[in-house]
Design a protein around this motif. Structure first.
Motif, mmCIF file in Angstrom:
data_model
loop_
_atom_site.group_PDB
_atom_site.id
_atom_site.type_symbol
_atom_site.label_atom_id
_atom_site.label_comp_id
_atom_site.label_asym_id
_atom_site.label_seq_id
_atom_site.Cartn_x
_atom_site.Cartn_y
_atom_site.Cartn_z
ATOM 1 N N LEU A 213 45.195 24.803 -29.538
ATOM 2 C CA LEU A 213 44.683 25.294 -28.263
ATOM 3 C C LEU A 213 43.286 25.910 -28.435
ATOM 4 O O LEU A 213 43.017 26.570 -29.431
ATOM 5 C CB LEU A 213 45.631 26.351 -27.678
ATOM 6 N N PRO A 214 42.406 25.727 -27.457
ATOM 7 C CA PRO A 214 41.070 26.356 -27.523
ATOM 8 C C PRO A 214 41.179 27.885 -27.553
ATOM 9 O O PRO A 214 41.926 28.473 -26.765
ATOM 10 C CB PRO A 214 40.401 25.885 -26.221
ATOM 11 N N GLY A 215 40.471 28.519 -28.470
ATOM 12 C CA GLY A 215 40.481 29.974 -28.556
ATOM 13 C C GLY A 215 41.622 30.557 -29.354
ATOM 14 O O GLY A 215 41.649 31.769 -29.591
ATOM 15 N N SER A 216 42.579 29.730 -29.758
ATOM 16 C CA SER A 216 43.750 30.190 -30.525
ATOM 17 C C SER A 216 44.380 31.457 -29.921
ATOM 18 O O SER A 216 44.238 32.553 -30.457
ATOM 19 C CB SER A 216 43.363 30.457 -31.989
ATOM 20 N N THR B 252 46.705 27.264 -17.674
ATOM 21 C CA THR B 252 46.657 25.799 -17.550
ATOM 22 C C THR B 252 47.820 25.142 -18.280
ATOM 23 O O THR B 252 48.456 24.210 -17.768
ATOM 24 C CB THR B 252 45.322 25.263 -18.117
ATOM 25 N N LEU B 253 48.137 25.648 -19.472
ATOM 26 C CA LEU B 253 49.220 25.086 -20.273
ATOM 27 C C LEU B 253 50.566 25.261 -19.582
ATOM 28 O O LEU B 253 51.361 24.307 -19.491
ATOM 29 C CB LEU B 253 49.246 25.750 -21.651
ATOM 30 N N ILE B 254 50.849 26.472 -19.074
ATOM 31 C CA ILE B 254 52.148 26.712 -18.451
ATOM 32 C C ILE B 254 52.284 25.938 -17.137
ATOM 33 O O ILE B 254 53.371 25.500 -16.768
ATOM 34 C CB ILE B 254 52.385 28.227 -18.224
ATOM 35 N N THR B 255 51.159 25.719 -16.440
ATOM 36 C CA THR B 255 51.196 24.925 -15.205
ATOM 37 C C THR B 255 51.564 23.473 -15.509
ATOM 38 O O THR B 255 52.393 22.869 -14.820
ATOM 39 C CB THR B 255 49.831 24.981 -14.492
#
Length: 228
Positions: free
Chosen positions: A114-117, A53-56
């Motif tokens: 970020l969630p989950g690190s 999701t972040l890279i998108t």
């Protein structure tokens, strides 16, 4: 009449070829999904989803709408295509360099946010993948503009299959880090398939003073795409 019919048949073939190839590249990732889920487990798969999701989202910012806008300007007879593409490549390299520096200097903060690190190694791979993806859009756009669907599709399929093979080799042992490393290595392989295109664009590159003159399309190319 025969010439027009031949062009229509060629256009239909190219569209069908491209359509089937794009579906194939998507199916590769879809078929890997059950195994990736099994190798990673619930927690690791959640972290992978966060990174995807972040890279998108970041890719939309880094590419700045340049590939689509290139297709609009490239058919202008007053603009030299190679000069336009080389200028766009220079702009992308500048954006990637600045974005990467900003990301890396704050990488531990981003990891905590970020969630989950996600692991730091995966975040470093994400930065490199982001830049390589952006840089690869220029030669791919050049192939599209040159009406070379077979070469364009071959590049996409090489990336998809090389990434899939690397994921199968690395993910079971290294988990999420293996998947991110597989993407990085596949992008490097993809990048190495365009040496002649990059050489041609480098030779067509203008000096910074010329590149950023008010009438050069690369100065407003991203904003043009956003406005339209």
């Amino acid at each position: 009449m025969n010439l027009e019919l031949g062009r229509r048949n060629e256009c239909t073939f190219n569209r069908t070829y491209l359509w089937h190839s794009l579906i194939t590249s998507k199916l590769v990732g879809l078929l890997l999904q059950p195994w990736v889920t099994q190798w990673l487990g619930t927690t690791e798969y959640g972290r992978l989803d966060v990174l995807i999701t972040l890279i998108t989202c970041l890719s939309l910012i880094v590419t700045f709408g340049i590939p689509d806008a290139l297709c609009r300007f490239a058919h202008d007879s007053a603009i030299k295509r190679n000069e336009l593409l080389s200028g766009a490549l220079g702009v992308l390299l500048l954006i990637c360099g600045g974005s990467s520096l900003l990301f890396i200097t704050n990488i531990t903060t981003i990891q905590d946010w970020l969630p989950g690190s996600p692991p730091l190694f995966s975040l470093y791979c994400l930065v490199v993948n982001l830049c390589l993806n952006a840089v690869c859009t220029v030669p791919l756009t050049k192939l599209r503009l040159a009406h070379k669907p077979k070469q364009f599709v071959t590049a996409l399929l090489l990336f998809s299959f090389s990434q899939a093979i690397l994921i199968v080799l690395l993910a079971p042992r290294y988990g999420i880090n293996g998947i991110m490393a597989a993407g990085l290595l596949a992008n490097l392989f993809n990048l190495s398939t365009y040496p002649l295109i990059y050489l041609a664009l480098a030779l067509s590159f203008k000096t910074p003073n010329t590149l950023w003159t008010s009438n050069h399309p690369c100065r407003t190319i991203g904003f043009y795409d956003i406005r339209h």
